[in-house]
Design a protein around this motif. Structure first.
Motif, mmCIF file in Angstrom:
data_model
loop_
_atom_site.group_PDB
_atom_site.id
_atom_site.type_symbol
_atom_site.label_atom_id
_atom_site.label_comp_id
_atom_site.label_asym_id
_atom_site.label_seq_id
_atom_site.Cartn_x
_atom_site.Cartn_y
_atom_site.Cartn_z
ATOM 1 N N LYS A 162 0.817 -1.225 0.000
ATOM 2 C CA LYS A 162 0.000 0.000 0.000
ATOM 3 C C LYS A 162 0.848 1.272 0.000
ATOM 4 O O LYS A 162 0.430 2.307 -0.527
ATOM 5 N N ALA A 212 4.498 7.087 3.173
ATOM 6 C CA ALA A 212 3.566 8.209 2.975
ATOM 7 C C ALA A 212 4.142 9.516 3.510
ATOM 8 O O ALA A 212 3.390 10.414 3.888
ATOM 9 N N ILE A 266 4.116 13.099 10.143
ATOM 10 C CA ILE A 266 3.477 14.390 10.415
ATOM 11 C C ILE A 266 3.211 14.553 11.908
ATOM 12 O O ILE A 266 3.329 15.649 12.457
ATOM 13 N N LYS A 267 2.899 13.442 12.586
ATOM 14 C CA LYS A 267 2.633 13.521 14.034
ATOM 15 C C LYS A 267 3.903 13.902 14.803
ATOM 16 O O LYS A 267 3.839 14.581 15.820
ATOM 17 N N ALA A 321 7.348 12.034 5.585
ATOM 18 C CA ALA A 321 7.878 12.231 6.927
ATOM 19 C C ALA A 321 6.706 12.114 7.895
ATOM 20 O O ALA A 321 5.549 12.315 7.520
ATOM 21 N N GLY A 333 8.438 12.891 1.986
ATOM 22 C CA GLY A 333 9.701 12.231 2.314
ATOM 23 C C GLY A 333 9.808 10.841 1.703
ATOM 24 O O GLY A 333 10.915 10.348 1.465
HETATM 25 C C1 HXC Z 1 2.159 10.264 10.008
HETATM 26 C C2 HXC Z 1 0.706 9.125 8.658
HETATM 27 C C3 HXC Z 1 1.276 9.715 7.512
HETATM 28 C C4 HXC Z 1 2.352 10.623 7.703
HETATM 29 C C5 HXC Z 1 -0.311 8.399 6.879
HETATM 30 N N1 HXC Z 1 -0.254 8.316 8.222
HETATM 31 N N2 HXC Z 1 0.622 9.258 6.433
HETATM 32 N N3 HXC Z 1 1.148 9.403 9.893
HETATM 33 N N4 HXC Z 1 2.741 10.865 8.967
HETATM 34 N N5 HXC Z 1 2.971 11.206 6.674
HETATM 35 C C6 HXC Z 1 -1.103 7.496 9.094
HETATM 36 C C7 HXC Z 1 -2.488 8.060 9.249
HETATM 37 O O1 HXC Z 1 -2.490 9.078 10.228
HETATM 38 C C8 HXC Z 1 -3.264 6.847 9.658
HETATM 39 O O2 HXC Z 1 -3.035 6.545 11.030
HETATM 40 C C9 HXC Z 1 -2.600 5.742 8.867
HETATM 41 O O3 HXC Z 1 -1.310 6.210 8.518
HETATM 42 C C10 HXC Z 1 -3.349 5.400 7.589
HETATM 43 O O4 HXC Z 1 -3.520 6.593 6.838
HETATM 44 P P1 HXC Z 1 -4.920 7.059 6.230
HETATM 45 O O5 HXC Z 1 -4.810 8.502 5.952
HETATM 46 O O6 HXC Z 1 -6.027 6.585 7.099
HETATM 47 O O7 HXC Z 1 -4.945 6.194 4.890
HETATM 48 P P2 HXC Z 1 -5.684 6.553 3.524
HETATM 49 O O8 HXC Z 1 -7.029 7.135 3.802
HETATM 50 O O9 HXC Z 1 -5.577 5.334 2.703
HETATM 51 O O10 HXC Z 1 -4.819 7.718 2.855
HETATM 52 C C11 HXC Z 1 -3.500 7.479 2.443
HETATM 53 C C12 HXC Z 1 -2.777 8.834 2.195
HETATM 54 C C13 HXC Z 1 -2.909 9.717 3.446
HETATM 55 C C14 HXC Z 1 -3.391 9.541 0.981
HETATM 56 C C15 HXC Z 1 -1.312 8.491 1.863
HETATM 57 O O11 HXC Z 1 -2.486 8.936 4.584
HETATM 58 C C16 HXC Z 1 -2.063 10.947 3.406
HETATM 59 O O12 HXC Z 1 -2.378 11.913 2.733
HETATM 60 N N6 HXC Z 1 -0.936 10.942 4.169
HETATM 61 C C17 HXC Z 1 -0.086 12.104 4.303
HETATM 62 C C18 HXC Z 1 0.702 12.293 3.031
HETATM 63 C C19 HXC Z 1 1.610 13.512 3.163
HETATM 64 O O13 HXC Z 1 1.159 14.657 3.302
HETATM 65 N N7 HXC Z 1 2.917 13.270 3.115
HETATM 66 C C20 HXC Z 1 3.885 14.295 3.192
HETATM 67 C C21 HXC Z 1 4.276 14.456 4.620
HETATM 68 S S1 HXC Z 1 5.331 15.870 4.770
HETATM 69 P P3 HXC Z 1 -4.132 6.848 12.169
HETATM 70 O O14 HXC Z 1 -3.526 6.200 13.365
HETATM 71 O O15 HXC Z 1 -4.202 8.326 12.258
HETATM 72 O O16 HXC Z 1 -5.401 6.221 11.662
HETATM 73 C C22 HXC Z 1 6.814 15.312 4.346
HETATM 74 C C23 HXC Z 1 7.839 16.320 4.539
HETATM 75 C C24 HXC Z 1 9.180 15.914 4.045
HETATM 76 O O17 HXC Z 1 7.052 14.220 3.951
HETATM 77 C C25 HXC Z 1 10.232 16.814 4.540
HETATM 78 C C26 HXC Z 1 9.911 18.234 4.558
HETATM 79 C C27 HXC Z 1 9.444 18.734 5.886
#
Ligand code: HXC
Length: 257
Positions: free
Chosen positions: A59, A63, A67-68, A65, A108
Protein backbone atom coordinates in the motif's frame (compact mmCIF):
# COMPACT_ATOMS: atom_id res chain seq x y z
CA UNK A 1 20.45 -6.43 14.18
CA UNK A 2 16.85 -6.18 15.31
CA UNK A 3 15.03 -3.04 14.27
CA UNK A 4 11.73 -1.58 15.41
CA UNK A 5 10.76 0.01 12.08
CA UNK A 6 12.60 -2.11 9.50
CA UNK A 7 13.02 -5.71 8.43
CA UNK A 8 16.41 -6.63 7.03
CA UNK A 9 17.57 -9.83 5.39
CA UNK A 10 20.12 -10.99 2.88
CA UNK A 11 19.22 -12.77 -0.34
CA UNK A 12 22.49 -14.11 -1.66
CA UNK A 13 24.66 -11.06 -2.29
CA UNK A 14 21.75 -8.63 -1.96
CA UNK A 15 20.71 -6.81 1.19
CA UNK A 16 16.95 -6.32 1.47
CA UNK A 17 15.56 -3.60 3.71
CA UNK A 18 11.79 -3.36 4.12
CA UNK A 19 10.24 -0.34 5.82
CA UNK A 20 7.89 -1.74 8.43
CA UNK A 21 5.53 0.75 10.09
CA UNK A 22 2.35 -0.57 8.46
CA UNK A 23 -0.03 1.31 10.77
CA UNK A 24 1.46 4.64 9.73
CA UNK A 25 1.92 3.76 6.03
CA UNK A 26 5.67 3.68 6.70
CA UNK A 27 5.76 7.35 7.73
CA UNK A 28 9.39 8.28 8.21
CA UNK A 29 10.09 9.25 11.81
CA UNK A 30 13.45 9.72 13.51
CA UNK A 31 13.60 6.04 14.44
CA UNK A 32 13.27 5.03 10.78
CA UNK A 33 15.97 7.54 9.89
CA UNK A 34 18.35 6.19 12.52
CA UNK A 35 17.64 2.53 11.82
CA UNK A 36 17.79 2.88 8.05
CA UNK A 37 21.15 4.67 8.31
CA UNK A 38 22.43 1.88 10.52
CA UNK A 39 21.13 -0.89 8.24
CA UNK A 40 22.60 0.74 5.14
CA UNK A 41 25.97 1.25 6.83
CA UNK A 42 26.01 -2.41 7.83
CA UNK A 43 25.31 -3.59 4.26
CA UNK A 44 27.76 -1.04 2.84
CA UNK A 45 30.57 -2.46 4.96
CA UNK A 46 29.61 -6.14 4.50
CA UNK A 47 31.92 -7.58 1.82
CA UNK A 48 29.40 -10.27 0.86
CA UNK A 49 26.81 -7.65 -0.17
CA UNK A 50 26.97 -6.07 -3.62
CA UNK A 51 23.71 -4.12 -3.78
CA UNK A 52 20.69 -3.24 -1.67
CA UNK A 53 16.94 -3.24 -2.30
CA UNK A 54 14.79 -0.81 -0.30
CA UNK A 55 11.09 -1.68 -0.26
CA UNK A 56 7.95 -0.64 1.56
CA UNK A 57 4.59 -2.37 1.72
CA UNK A 58 2.12 -2.99 -1.07
CA UNK A 59 0.00 0.00 0.00
CA UNK A 60 2.83 2.42 0.72
CA UNK A 61 6.52 2.69 0.04
CA UNK A 62 6.30 5.58 2.52
CA UNK A 63 3.57 8.21 2.98
CA UNK A 64 6.06 10.88 3.93
CA UNK A 65 7.88 12.23 6.93
CA UNK A 66 5.93 11.52 10.12
CA UNK A 67 3.48 14.39 10.42
CA UNK A 68 2.63 13.52 14.03
CA UNK A 69 6.31 13.81 14.95
CA UNK A 70 6.79 17.05 12.99
CA UNK A 71 3.66 18.79 14.26
CA UNK A 72 5.23 20.25 17.41
CA UNK A 73 8.70 21.02 16.04
CA UNK A 74 9.55 24.73 16.19
CA UNK A 75 12.10 26.67 14.17
CA UNK A 76 14.90 26.50 16.71
CA UNK A 77 14.42 22.74 17.19
CA UNK A 78 14.47 22.26 13.44
CA UNK A 79 17.42 24.51 12.68
CA UNK A 80 19.72 23.83 15.61
CA UNK A 81 18.87 20.12 15.59
CA UNK A 82 19.38 19.97 11.81
CA UNK A 83 15.96 18.36 11.42
CA UNK A 84 16.00 15.70 8.65
CA UNK A 85 19.78 16.17 8.18
CA UNK A 86 20.39 12.55 9.17
CA UNK A 87 18.83 11.36 5.91
CA UNK A 88 22.09 12.24 4.15
CA UNK A 89 23.31 8.77 5.16
CA UNK A 90 21.13 7.21 2.45
CA UNK A 91 22.72 9.02 -0.48
CA UNK A 92 26.13 8.52 1.13
CA UNK A 93 25.79 4.75 0.71
CA UNK A 94 28.40 3.63 -1.81
CA UNK A 95 26.75 0.41 -2.95
CA UNK A 96 23.79 0.74 -5.31
CA UNK A 97 20.33 0.90 -3.77
CA UNK A 98 17.30 -0.11 -5.85
CA UNK A 99 14.01 1.33 -4.59
CA UNK A 100 11.02 -1.00 -5.02
CA UNK A 101 8.03 1.33 -4.88
CA UNK A 102 4.44 0.14 -4.54
CA UNK A 103 1.58 2.42 -3.52
CA UNK A 104 2.22 5.81 -1.97
CA UNK A 105 5.64 7.46 -2.24
CA UNK A 106 4.72 10.90 -0.95
CA UNK A 107 6.74 13.75 0.49
CA UNK A 108 9.70 12.23 2.31
CA UNK A 109 8.71 8.87 0.80
CA UNK A 110 9.19 10.19 -2.73
CA UNK A 111 12.39 11.88 -1.58
CA UNK A 112 13.69 8.67 -0.03
CA UNK A 113 12.98 6.78 -3.26
CA UNK A 114 14.91 9.49 -5.13
CA UNK A 115 17.91 9.09 -2.78
CA UNK A 116 18.15 5.53 -4.09
CA UNK A 117 19.97 4.89 -7.36
CA UNK A 118 16.96 3.93 -9.40
CA UNK A 119 13.31 3.24 -8.85
CA UNK A 120 11.41 0.18 -9.98
CA UNK A 121 7.72 0.91 -9.54
CA UNK A 122 4.64 -1.22 -9.34
CA UNK A 123 1.72 -0.18 -11.57
CA UNK A 124 0.06 0.99 -8.32
CA UNK A 125 2.78 3.49 -7.38
CA UNK A 126 1.83 7.11 -6.72
CA UNK A 127 4.44 9.82 -6.35
CA UNK A 128 3.99 13.31 -5.00
CA UNK A 129 5.40 16.16 -2.93
CA UNK A 130 2.34 17.26 -0.91
CA UNK A 131 4.31 19.25 1.69
CA UNK A 132 2.76 22.49 0.46
CA UNK A 133 -0.62 21.26 1.72
CA UNK A 134 0.89 21.15 5.23
CA UNK A 135 2.46 24.60 5.07
CA UNK A 136 6.01 23.45 4.37
CA UNK A 137 8.10 22.46 1.36
CA UNK A 138 10.11 19.34 0.52
CA UNK A 139 12.90 19.00 3.08
CA UNK A 140 14.69 15.79 2.12
CA UNK A 141 15.82 16.75 -1.37
CA UNK A 142 12.51 16.87 -3.25
CA UNK A 143 12.91 20.30 -4.76
CA UNK A 144 16.39 19.43 -6.01
CA UNK A 145 16.28 15.75 -6.96
CA UNK A 146 12.79 15.92 -8.48
CA UNK A 147 13.74 18.92 -10.61
CA UNK A 148 16.84 17.10 -11.82
CA UNK A 149 14.89 13.90 -12.48
CA UNK A 150 11.80 15.24 -14.25
CA UNK A 151 12.71 18.81 -15.20
CA UNK A 152 11.45 22.14 -13.91
CA UNK A 153 7.94 22.07 -15.39
CA UNK A 154 6.73 18.88 -13.77
CA UNK A 155 8.71 19.44 -10.56
CA UNK A 156 7.07 22.85 -10.12
CA UNK A 157 3.66 21.39 -10.91
CA UNK A 158 4.04 18.66 -8.28
CA UNK A 159 5.70 20.79 -5.58
CA UNK A 160 3.33 23.74 -5.96
CA UNK A 161 0.03 21.88 -6.37
CA UNK A 162 0.79 18.85 -4.18
CA UNK A 163 -0.86 16.54 -6.71
CA UNK A 164 0.15 12.92 -7.16
CA UNK A 165 1.42 11.31 -10.36
CA UNK A 166 0.88 7.66 -11.17
CA UNK A 167 3.55 5.17 -12.21
CA UNK A 168 3.00 5.70 -15.95
CA UNK A 169 3.41 9.47 -15.68
CA UNK A 170 6.45 9.01 -13.43
CA UNK A 171 8.06 6.69 -15.96
CA UNK A 172 7.35 9.03 -18.88
CA UNK A 173 8.87 11.86 -16.87
CA UNK A 174 12.05 9.93 -16.12
CA UNK A 175 11.56 9.43 -12.40
CA UNK A 176 11.02 5.69 -12.67
CA UNK A 177 13.30 3.21 -14.45
CA UNK A 178 10.82 0.35 -14.89
CA UNK A 179 7.17 -0.39 -14.16
CA UNK A 180 6.06 -3.92 -13.34
CA UNK A 181 2.91 -5.67 -12.14
CA UNK A 182 2.50 -5.45 -8.35
CA UNK A 183 3.16 -9.15 -7.81
CA UNK A 184 6.44 -8.90 -9.78
CA UNK A 185 7.82 -5.86 -7.96
CA UNK A 186 10.00 -7.41 -5.29
CA UNK A 187 11.41 -10.13 -7.57
CA UNK A 188 12.17 -7.61 -10.30
CA UNK A 189 14.04 -5.40 -7.82
CA UNK A 190 15.87 -8.34 -6.22
CA UNK A 191 16.87 -9.68 -9.65
CA UNK A 192 18.18 -6.26 -10.71
CA UNK A 193 20.16 -5.98 -7.48
CA UNK A 194 21.49 -9.55 -7.82
CA UNK A 195 22.65 -8.72 -11.34
CA UNK A 196 24.45 -5.62 -10.06
CA UNK A 197 25.98 -7.63 -7.21
CA UNK A 198 27.35 -10.17 -9.72
CA UNK A 199 29.53 -7.55 -11.41
CA UNK A 200 33.00 -6.48 -10.22
CA UNK A 201 32.56 -4.45 -7.06
CA UNK A 202 35.03 -1.69 -7.91
CA UNK A 203 33.42 -1.11 -11.31
CA UNK A 204 29.96 -1.00 -9.75
CA UNK A 205 30.98 1.57 -7.12
CA UNK A 206 32.74 3.69 -9.71
CA UNK A 207 29.78 3.53 -12.09
CA UNK A 208 27.46 4.78 -9.34
CA UNK A 209 29.88 7.52 -8.34
CA UNK A 210 30.35 8.65 -11.93
CA UNK A 211 26.64 8.84 -12.76
CA UNK A 212 25.91 10.68 -9.52
CA UNK A 213 28.55 13.29 -10.34
CA UNK A 214 26.51 14.25 -13.39
CA UNK A 215 24.16 16.09 -11.02
CA UNK A 216 26.99 17.91 -9.30
CA UNK A 217 29.66 19.13 -11.70
CA UNK A 218 30.15 20.65 -15.14
CA UNK A 219 30.20 18.39 -18.18
CA UNK A 220 33.96 18.89 -18.60
CA UNK A 221 34.65 17.92 -14.97
CA UNK A 222 32.27 14.99 -15.16
CA UNK A 223 33.89 13.68 -18.34
CA UNK A 224 37.32 14.03 -16.78
CA UNK A 225 36.25 12.12 -13.66
CA UNK A 226 34.62 9.42 -15.78
CA UNK A 227 37.74 8.96 -17.89
CA UNK A 228 40.01 8.76 -14.84
CA UNK A 229 37.76 6.21 -13.13
CA UNK A 230 37.49 4.24 -16.39
CA UNK A 231 41.26 4.24 -16.81
CA UNK A 232 41.81 3.16 -13.22
CA UNK A 233 39.69 0.04 -13.70
CA UNK A 234 42.42 -1.29 -16.02
CA UNK A 235 44.42 -1.83 -12.81
CA UNK A 236 41.92 -4.48 -11.66
CA UNK A 237 42.09 -8.24 -12.17
CA UNK A 238 38.40 -8.27 -12.97
CA UNK A 239 38.96 -6.08 -16.06
CA UNK A 240 41.45 -8.67 -17.36
CA UNK A 241 39.05 -11.46 -16.48
CA UNK A 242 36.00 -9.78 -18.01
CA UNK A 243 37.70 -9.00 -21.29
CA UNK A 244 39.55 -12.35 -21.50
CA UNK A 245 36.31 -14.21 -20.88
CA UNK A 246 34.63 -12.34 -23.72
CA UNK A 247 37.47 -13.04 -26.13
CA UNK A 248 37.63 -16.70 -25.09
CA UNK A 249 33.82 -17.01 -25.37
CA UNK A 250 33.36 -18.17 -21.77
CA UNK A 251 31.60 -16.83 -18.69
CA UNK A 252 33.75 -14.51 -16.56
CA UNK A 253 34.62 -15.50 -13.03
CA UNK A 254 35.01 -12.28 -11.08
CA UNK A 255 36.87 -12.07 -7.77
CA UNK A 256 36.22 -8.42 -6.88
CA UNK A 257 39.95 -7.76 -7.12
C1 HXC B 1 2.16 10.26 10.01
C2 HXC B 1 0.71 9.12 8.66
C3 HXC B 1 1.28 9.72 7.51
C4 HXC B 1 2.35 10.62 7.70
C5 HXC B 1 -0.31 8.40 6.88
N1 HXC B 1 -0.25 8.32 8.22
N2 HXC B 1 0.62 9.26 6.43
N3 HXC B 1 1.15 9.40 9.89
N4 HXC B 1 2.74 10.87 8.97
N5 HXC B 1 2.97 11.21 6.67
C6 HXC B 1 -1.10 7.50 9.09
C7 HXC B 1 -2.49 8.06 9.25
O1 HXC B 1 -2.49 9.08 10.23
C8 HXC B 1 -3.26 6.85 9.66
O2 HXC B 1 -3.03 6.54 11.03
C9 HXC B 1 -2.60 5.74 8.87
O3 HXC B 1 -1.31 6.21 8.52
C10 HXC B 1 -3.35 5.40 7.59
O4 HXC B 1 -3.52 6.59 6.84
P1 HXC B 1 -4.92 7.06 6.23
O5 HXC B 1 -4.81 8.50 5.95
O6 HXC B 1 -6.03 6.59 7.10
O7 HXC B 1 -4.95 6.19 4.89
P2 HXC B 1 -5.68 6.55 3.52
O8 HXC B 1 -7.03 7.13 3.80
O9 HXC B 1 -5.58 5.33 2.70
O10 HXC B 1 -4.82 7.72 2.85
C11 HXC B 1 -3.50 7.48 2.44
C12 HXC B 1 -2.78 8.83 2.20
C13 HXC B 1 -2.91 9.72 3.45
C14 HXC B 1 -3.39 9.54 0.98
C15 HXC B 1 -1.31 8.49 1.86
O11 HXC B 1 -2.49 8.94 4.58
C16 HXC B 1 -2.06 10.95 3.41
O12 HXC B 1 -2.38 11.91 2.73
N6 HXC B 1 -0.94 10.94 4.17
C17 HXC B 1 -0.09 12.10 4.30
C18 HXC B 1 0.70 12.29 3.03
C19 HXC B 1 1.61 13.51 3.16
O13 HXC B 1 1.16 14.66 3.30
N7 HXC B 1 2.92 13.27 3.12
C20 HXC B 1 3.89 14.29 3.19
C21 HXC B 1 4.28 14.46 4.62
S1 HXC B 1 5.33 15.87 4.77
P3 HXC B 1 -4.13 6.85 12.17
O14 HXC B 1 -3.53 6.20 13.37
O15 HXC B 1 -4.20 8.33 12.26
O16 HXC B 1 -5.40 6.22 11.66
C22 HXC B 1 6.81 15.31 4.35
C23 HXC B 1 7.84 16.32 4.54
C24 HXC B 1 9.18 15.91 4.05
O17 HXC B 1 7.05 14.22 3.95
C25 HXC B 1 10.23 16.81 4.54
C26 HXC B 1 9.91 18.23 4.56
C27 HXC B 1 9.44 18.73 5.89
Amino acid sequence: ADFETLLTETRGNVGLITLNRPKALNALNSTVMRELSEALKAFDSDPSIGAVVLAGSEKAFAAGADIKEMQAVDFVDAFVGDFLGGWEAVAATRKPIVAAVSGYALGGGCELAMMCDFIIASETAKFGQPEITLGVIPGMGGSQRLARAVGKAKAMDLVLTGRMMDAAEAERAGLVARIVAPERLLDEALEAAAKIASFPRAAVLMAKEAVNRADEVTLAEGLRLERRLFQSLFATQDQKEGMSAFVEKRKPSFTNR
